[in-house]
Scaffold this motif. Structure first.
Motif, PDB file in Angstrom:
ATOM      1  N   PRO A  48       0.814  -1.207   0.000  1.00 38.06           N
ATOM      2  CA  PRO A  48       0.000   0.000   0.000  1.00 38.06           C
ATOM      3  C   PRO A  48       0.852   1.263   0.000  1.00 38.06           C
ATOM      4  CG  PRO A  48       0.127  -0.878   2.194  1.00 38.06           C
ATOM      5  CD  PRO A  48       0.833  -1.860   1.302  1.00 38.06           C
ATOM      6  N   ASP A  49       0.295   2.334  -0.519  1.00 40.65           N
ATOM      7  CA  ASP A  49       0.924   3.650  -0.516  1.00 40.65           C
ATOM      8  C   ASP A  49       0.184   4.561   0.450  1.00 40.65           C
ATOM      9  OD1 ASP A  49       1.150   3.352  -4.042  1.00 40.65           O
ATOM     10  OD2 ASP A  49       2.795   3.124  -2.624  1.00 40.65           O
ATOM     11  N   ALA A  50       0.888   5.514   1.021  1.00 43.06           N
ATOM     12  CA  ALA A  50       0.274   6.555   1.846  1.00 43.06           C
ATOM     13  C   ALA A  50       0.952   7.867   1.507  1.00 43.06           C
ATOM     14  CB  ALA A  50       0.436   6.244   3.331  1.00 43.06           C
ATOM     15  N   ALA A  51       0.193   8.964   1.499  1.00 44.98           N
ATOM     16  CA  ALA A  51       0.749  10.279   1.194  1.00 44.98           C
ATOM     17  C   ALA A  51      -0.017  11.342   1.962  1.00 44.98           C
ATOM     18  CB  ALA A  51       0.687  10.561  -0.300  1.00 44.98           C
ATOM     19  N   ARG A  52       0.633  12.452   2.188  1.00 40.68           N
ATOM     20  CA  ARG A  52      -0.002  13.579   2.877  1.00 40.68           C
ATOM     21  C   ARG A  52       0.636  14.870   2.394  1.00 40.68           C
ATOM     22  NH1 ARG A  52      -2.828  13.768   7.346  1.00 40.68           N
ATOM     23  NH2 ARG A  52      -2.195  11.679   7.926  1.00 40.68           N
TER      24      ARG A  52
END
Length: 145
Positions: free
Chosen positions: A52-56
């Protein structure tokens, strides 16, 4: 700019981060890729959950003694094996009013929109269930001693 890498057994993560300041505006962002080869993080508990990817991205705009801080984040975990609807989005809106060099009033509202297969949120009073959304409002006075 920054980067990080962690490995523990079959679990790995890699992240890139950045922060820029232009006069009264600050912007920060990150992107993280995880590989949960052990299966310890996904709900089915089997091996090799996926990557999975996560970004902010967040910003702070300052005008006099006031700061407005909006932000947006997402967790795109739709590639977990056997876990459909496993992405989430988060919106943040904050406000700071500086009363002095070390004291400020603050208010922040956070909303998390979970997909049907995840339960990102808070761990007090049982947390949130799969597919349930979470929100919080905080208001306070902060002083640095």
């Amino acid at each position: 700019m920054g980067a990080g890498f962690t490995q523990l057994g079959d679990d790995r993560q890699f992240a890139l981060r950045g922060h820029c300041i232009w006069n009264t505006l600050q912007i920060g962002a990150y992107h993280q890729r995880s590989d949960n080869g052990s299966g310890s993080l996904c709900s089915h508990g089997g091996a090799d959950c996926g990557s999975p990817d996560a970004a902010r991205v967040t910003a702070v705009y300052r005008a006099g003694a006031s700061e407005v801080a909006p932000g947006y984040g997402y967790g795109c975990a739709d590639r977990w094996s056997h876990v459909r609807g496993s992405s989430a989005r988060q919106w943040i809106l904050g406000y700071n009013h500086h009363l002095g060099k070390r004291t400020r009033l603050y208010a922040a509202d956070t909303r998390i929109d979970n997909g049907s297969g995840v339960a990102y949120g808070y761990n007090f009073k049982g947390g949130v269930g799969y597919g349930q959304d979470a929100s919080s409002l905080s208001i306070g006075l902060r002083h640095a001693f």
